[in-house]
Structure formats: C-alpha cells, structure tokens
Motif scaffolding. Structure first.
Motif, PDB file in Angstrom:
ATOM      1  N   SER A  28       0.087  27.519   5.723  1.00 34.01           N
ATOM      2  CA  SER A  28       1.058  28.145   6.623  1.00 34.01           C
ATOM      3  C   SER A  28       0.755  27.779   8.061  1.00 34.01           C
ATOM      4  CB  SER A  28       1.053  29.669   6.454  1.00 34.01           C
ATOM      5  OG  SER A  28      -0.204  30.212   6.809  1.00 34.01           O
ATOM      6  N   GLY A  29       1.791  27.829   8.877  1.00 35.88           N
ATOM      7  CA  GLY A  29       1.662  27.529  10.296  1.00 35.88           C
ATOM      8  C   GLY A  29       2.777  28.205  11.050  1.00 35.88           C
ATOM      9  N   SER A  30       3.061  27.730  12.246  1.00 36.72           N
ATOM     10  CA  SER A  30       4.055  28.398  13.080  1.00 36.72           C
ATOM     11  C   SER A  30       5.456  28.462  12.464  1.00 36.72           C
ATOM     12  CB  SER A  30       4.110  27.741  14.462  1.00 36.72           C
ATOM     13  OG  SER A  30       4.344  26.354  14.373  1.00 36.72           O
ATOM     14  N   PRO A  31       5.933  27.462  11.718  1.00 44.01           N
ATOM     15  CA  PRO A  31       7.286  27.609  11.155  1.00 44.01           C
ATOM     16  C   PRO A  31       7.424  28.823  10.236  1.00 44.01           C
ATOM     17  CG  PRO A  31       6.618  25.302  11.100  1.00 44.01           C
ATOM     18  CD  PRO A  31       5.405  26.083  11.496  1.00 44.01           C
ATOM     19  N   THR A  51      -8.446  23.574  15.469  1.00 46.28           N
ATOM     20  CA  THR A  51      -9.163  23.465  16.730  1.00 46.28           C
ATOM     21  C   THR A  51      -8.525  24.401  17.750  1.00 46.28           C
ATOM     22  OG1 THR A  51      -7.730  21.730  17.600  1.00 46.28           O
ATOM     23  CG2 THR A  51      -9.612  21.020  16.245  1.00 46.28           C
ATOM     24  N   GLY A  52      -9.210  24.612  18.868  1.00 46.60           N
ATOM     25  CA  GLY A  52      -8.647  25.450  19.909  1.00 46.60           C
ATOM     26  C   GLY A  52      -7.309  24.939  20.398  1.00 46.60           C
ATOM     27  N   GLU A  53      -7.188  23.636  20.565  1.00 45.55           N
ATOM     28  CA  GLU A  53      -5.924  23.069  21.033  1.00 45.55           C
ATOM     29  C   GLU A  53      -4.816  23.241  20.005  1.00 45.55           C
ATOM     30  OE1 GLU A  53      -5.040  21.961  24.108  1.00 45.55           O
ATOM     31  OE2 GLU A  53      -6.969  22.940  24.462  1.00 45.55           O
ATOM     32  N   GLN A  54      -5.165  23.131  18.730  1.00 44.90           N
ATOM     33  CA  GLN A  54      -4.157  23.350  17.695  1.00 44.90           C
ATOM     34  C   GLN A  54      -3.687  24.800  17.694  1.00 44.90           C
ATOM     35  OE1 GLN A  54      -6.556  21.831  14.422  1.00 44.90           O
ATOM     36  NE2 GLN A  54      -5.212  20.054  14.198  1.00 44.90           N
ATOM     37  N   VAL A  55      -4.616  25.732  17.888  1.00 49.13           N
ATOM     38  CA  VAL A  55      -4.243  27.146  17.959  1.00 49.13           C
ATOM     39  C   VAL A  55      -3.289  27.369  19.133  1.00 49.13           C
ATOM     40  CG1 VAL A  55      -5.079  29.483  18.375  1.00 49.13           C
ATOM     41  CG2 VAL A  55      -6.346  27.969  16.839  1.00 49.13           C
ATOM     42  N   ARG A  56      -3.628  26.788  20.286  1.00 51.02           N
ATOM     43  CA  ARG A  56      -2.763  26.936  21.457  1.00 51.02           C
ATOM     44  C   ARG A  56      -1.366  26.378  21.192  1.00 51.02           C
ATOM     45  NH1 ARG A  56      -5.712  28.206  26.034  1.00 51.02           N
ATOM     46  NH2 ARG A  56      -7.986  27.965  25.826  1.00 51.02           N
ATOM     47  N   GLY A  57      -1.299  25.228  20.532  1.00 51.93           N
ATOM     48  CA  GLY A  57      -0.011  24.623  20.240  1.00 51.93           C
ATOM     49  C   GLY A  57       0.825  25.458  19.287  1.00 51.93           C
ATOM     50  N   GLU A  58       0.184  26.014  18.265  1.00 53.56           N
ATOM     51  CA  GLU A  58       0.898  26.855  17.308  1.00 53.56           C
ATOM     52  C   GLU A  58       1.420  28.131  17.965  1.00 53.56           C
ATOM     53  OE1 GLU A  58       0.758  26.165  13.119  1.00 53.56           O
ATOM     54  OE2 GLU A  58       1.780  25.109  14.736  1.00 53.56           O
ATOM     55  N   ILE A  59       0.594  28.719  18.817  1.00 54.39           N
ATOM     56  CA  ILE A  59       1.028  29.944  19.502  1.00 54.39           C
ATOM     57  C   ILE A  59       2.183  29.632  20.457  1.00 54.39           C
ATOM     58  CG2 ILE A  59       0.339  31.699  21.185  1.00 54.39           C
ATOM     59  CD1 ILE A  59      -2.391  31.737  19.901  1.00 54.39           C
ATOM     60  N   ALA A  60       2.095  28.507  21.150  1.00 52.33           N
ATOM     61  CA  ALA A  60       3.171  28.137  22.072  1.00 52.33           C
ATOM     62  C   ALA A  60       4.489  27.973  21.328  1.00 52.33           C
ATOM     63  CB  ALA A  60       2.799  26.853  22.812  1.00 52.33           C
ATOM     64  N   ALA A  61       4.439  27.351  20.148  1.00 49.21           N
ATOM     65  CA  ALA A  61       5.655  27.177  19.352  1.00 49.21           C
ATOM     66  C   ALA A  61       6.215  28.528  18.925  1.00 49.21           C
ATOM     67  CB  ALA A  61       5.352  26.315  18.128  1.00 49.21           C
ATOM     68  N   PHE A  62       5.323  29.429  18.524  1.00 46.16           N
ATOM     69  CA  PHE A  62       5.761  30.764  18.100  1.00 46.16           C
ATOM     70  C   PHE A  62       6.376  31.532  19.265  1.00 46.16           C
ATOM     71  CE2 PHE A  62       5.186  35.281  17.490  1.00 46.16           C
ATOM     72  CZ  PHE A  62       5.632  35.483  16.196  1.00 46.16           C
ATOM     73  N   ARG A  63       5.691  31.539  20.417  1.00 48.56           N
ATOM     74  CA  ARG A  63       6.193  32.292  21.571  1.00 48.56           C
ATOM     75  C   ARG A  63       7.542  31.757  22.035  1.00 48.56           C
ATOM     76  NH1 ARG A  63       3.319  36.713  20.796  1.00 48.56           N
ATOM     77  NH2 ARG A  63       1.129  36.620  21.442  1.00 48.56           N
ATOM     78  N   GLN A 251       9.395  26.598   4.676  1.00 48.86           N
ATOM     79  CA  GLN A 251       8.552  26.593   5.876  1.00 48.86           C
ATOM     80  C   GLN A 251       7.067  26.483   5.539  1.00 48.86           C
ATOM     81  OE1 GLN A 251      10.906  28.859   5.227  1.00 48.86           O
ATOM     82  NE2 GLN A 251      12.287  29.068   6.980  1.00 48.86           N
ATOM     83  N   ALA A 252       6.695  26.670   4.278  1.00 48.06           N
ATOM     84  CA  ALA A 252       5.286  26.573   3.892  1.00 48.06           C
ATOM     85  C   ALA A 252       4.867  25.103   3.801  1.00 48.06           C
ATOM     86  CB  ALA A 252       5.058  27.265   2.553  1.00 48.06           C
ATOM     87  N   LYS A 253       3.573  24.870   4.087  1.00 47.15           N
ATOM     88  CA  LYS A 253       3.016  23.518   4.013  1.00 47.15           C
ATOM     89  C   LYS A 253       2.284  23.380   2.681  1.00 47.15           C
ATOM     90  CE  LYS A 253       0.571  23.977   7.730  1.00 47.15           C
ATOM     91  NZ  LYS A 253      -0.360  23.659   8.851  1.00 47.15           N
TER      92      LYS A 253
END
Length: 358
Positions: A28-31, A51-63, A251-253
């Motif tokens: 699972s991820g942001s979608p 990674t930290g950058e991946q977490v930031r990217g996923e949160i940005a997509a969600f927000r 939406q699942a991976k």
C-alpha cells in the motif's frame, strides 16, 4: 454518516467512518490511503520500508489530494537482531536445493533483508511532518521517543494480539489499541511472547480487550465487509482495521503472482509462517511454505530470514512464479471484491449502518 453507536474513534482520530486501512508495508501507498480518506476512513502509509524522502513524497501526495484529512504513519518497533552466522548459514543451506534448481549463485554473498525500526531519524520525521496519527507494530518505541511523538500532536495506536499486550500498551500511553485476531494477514503484532499458540481469534480477543482497557479498541483480523464491522461493534470495538480486502482494489500495489493467488486461493489455504522474514506472518501457502515449514527453527530472526530468499525471488518473481515470495493475506480473503477502495469503504459503512439501524 453520523448514526454510529460508538463515536470514540471518530472523535479521537477526526474521521467520519469507523474504518481504518491497514498499512500493509510493500502493498500500500498514497493512492490507497487517498482513496480510503476520501471515503471518510483513515488512510495509512507504511514507513518501515521507505526512506525519509519517500515518506515525504508519499505524504505530499496525500496532502495534495486530501487537504485536511487525517493520516496514519505506521512504523515497526522491533529490536534489530544480533547477527548469528551459524543460524544464517544453516538457513541458506536449507535453501541450497532451490538455488541449484533455479540457477541462483549459492556462493555469492547473501543480500541483507532489512526493515527499519522506529528511531531518532523516524521521530524527527514525525516532528517535522506532524501526522495526525502514528501507529506502531511489535510494541512501542522507547518512552522518550514515544513522548516526542505525542508532543508532536499525534494520536498513538499499536497492535495487541493478547489481553496482556493490550494492558501493556494502555499503561505505556496508547490512545487506542488495535486488537489483532489470528485471522489477520501479514505480520503478527505480537511482542510480549514468541509463542504462536498464544494467538487467538478476533471474536475471542476483541471483547476481552474491550473489557480490560479503558481506551477505544479497533478490531482487526477476518474483517472484510459490513458484517464484520457490525460484529466488531457488537463485540465492543469502536472501529475496525481492514487489510486483505483492500488488496483487491486497483490502488493496492500487488504483484501479478500475488494477485493470482488472492483470486484463486481458498480461505482455508493460509498459514502463519516465519520463512520470509523471521517473524510469524499469515499468508497464502506456497511451495516453500509447504516443503520447509511453514514455521521453521532455521529461519534467522526478523528481518534477516528474507535475505537468503532474495536471489531465488530475483529469478522466479519476473517469471510470475510465487514459490519463494510472501503472499500475505488473511483468512477472509474470499470476501474480497475487486472495486475501487473509496467505493469499497463507503459500501462497507453504508451496509453496516443499515444493519445497525434495524
């Protein structure tokens, strides 16, 4: 939908529906989180493999997609294992016939299979990104880190697989407890015991946890439709956490071989296994589980067991062969429906409310 009999989780987490999406690291991820949040449930992002950058990217997509909606960041709380070369060697030797069969290089160094536990780096991410909810698996982080998470404004959840674990989590400051029955797919959240015989079903666990603790309880395990939600509420839960049912959503991976297994496996064909990571987790039976396990004393401690399987998977996964891959799924997999996650979430809630209102 405001006619739910228990509003504690709704009020605590700021959601409209008493449905939480299980984090499901790797699947699972942001979608998926976005779709569940748009329906009014709580979306979750698994962070143990990011990674930290991946977490930031996923949160940005969600927000961006769900401004103002609450989000759950999930972390593991295991203790990194002490290397045990003898055990790791015996484990790889047990896999040697498979290396020969598929043409993998047995003499090459064994890859490292890793899952990051919650640490100082993770805590700084939480403090910077300020998720509304932070959930943990395998217990809780050390007290100082946990207090920083709470000081950042996050509500804290964690999984309990026994009443004893639920009481421990409440005493340590959890705002709500996920009562994880043995039917659940993926890793068991057990942390006070390694004995899988201590693991009981959702219908037995939830009411005992609800009676034992004062914080709201979230039922997990074997819940995939409106009937499971209604049953969980009747047992004393304030909400449910759903995992396997969301694996059927677009939406699942989910890898193609895993998808085929989900579509065809009978509900009776899952088992707890430690072969893929070193910790008990429920998945659909496959060749390596049948021939070596599903539980093996040879498997190195979490998360090291997966390393020796990586060369086998590197060859067989692209062929659509799931002989050496984890196929995480719970016992309610045959209740899964191939529909968008937002639609599924709304349907479960609407049909449950119709039953509750009778």
């Amino acid at each position: 939908m405001s006619n739910w009999p228990d509003h504690r989780i709704l009020d605590l987490l700021g959601i409209e529906l008493p449905i939480l999406q299980a984090p499901m690291a790797g699947a699972s991820g942001s979608p998926l989180a976005i779709a569940v949040a748009k329906a009014g449930g709580l979306g979750a992002l698994p962070c143990a493999m990011l990674t930290g950058e991946q977490v930031r990217g996923e949160i940005a997509a969600f927000r961006s997609a769900c401004p103002g909606a609450p989000l759950n960041l999930n972390f593991f709380c295991h203790q990194p294992p002490t290397p045990d070369i003898d055990r790791e060697t015996r484990w790889k030797l047990a896999l040697k016939p498979y290396y020969t069969e598929v043409g993998a290089n047995f003499e090459a160094p064994t890859p490292v299979s890793n899952r990051a536990p919650f640490d100082e780096h993770s805590c700084r991410l939480v403090e910077q990104l300020r998720p509304e909810v932070v959930s943990f698996h395998f217990g809780l982080p050390e007290a100082a880190l946990l207090q920083r998470v709470k000081a950042a404004g996050a509500k804290v959840l964690s999984s309990a697989t026994t009443v004893e674990e639920a009481l421990w989590l409440e005493a340590k400051g959890c705002d709500a407890i996920i009562a994880m029955g043995s039917e659940a797919g993926g890793h068991r959240g057990m942390f006070l015991s390694e004995d899988i015989n201590s693991q009981i079903g959702t219908f037995a666990l939830v009411p005992q946890v609800a009676d034992a603790v004062g914080v709201p309880v979230i039922a997990a395990g074997g819940i995939a439709d409106h009937r499971g939600l209604v049953a969980a509420l009747a047992l004393g839960a304030s909400a449910v956490q759903i995992g396997t049912a969301y694996l059927f959503c677009p939406q699942a991976k989910v890898a193609a071989a895993h998808r085929r297994a989900l579509d065809s496996a009978p509900a009776s064909d899952t088992a707890l296994t430690n072969l893929f990571t070193g910790r008990p987790a429920r998945g659909i039976n496959n060749r390596v589980m049948r021939e070596l396990g599903p539980m093996s004393e040879l498997a190195p401690r979490f998360p090291l067991a997966g390393g020796a399987l990586m060369p086998l998977r590197a060859i067989t996964d692209p062929q659509g062969n799931s002989d050496f891959s984890n196929l995480w799924a719970g016992q309610a997999l045959r209740l899964g429906k191939a529909m968008p996650a937002e639609q599924l979430t709304r349907e479960i809630a609407e049909r449950a409310l119709a039953l509750v209102g009778r």
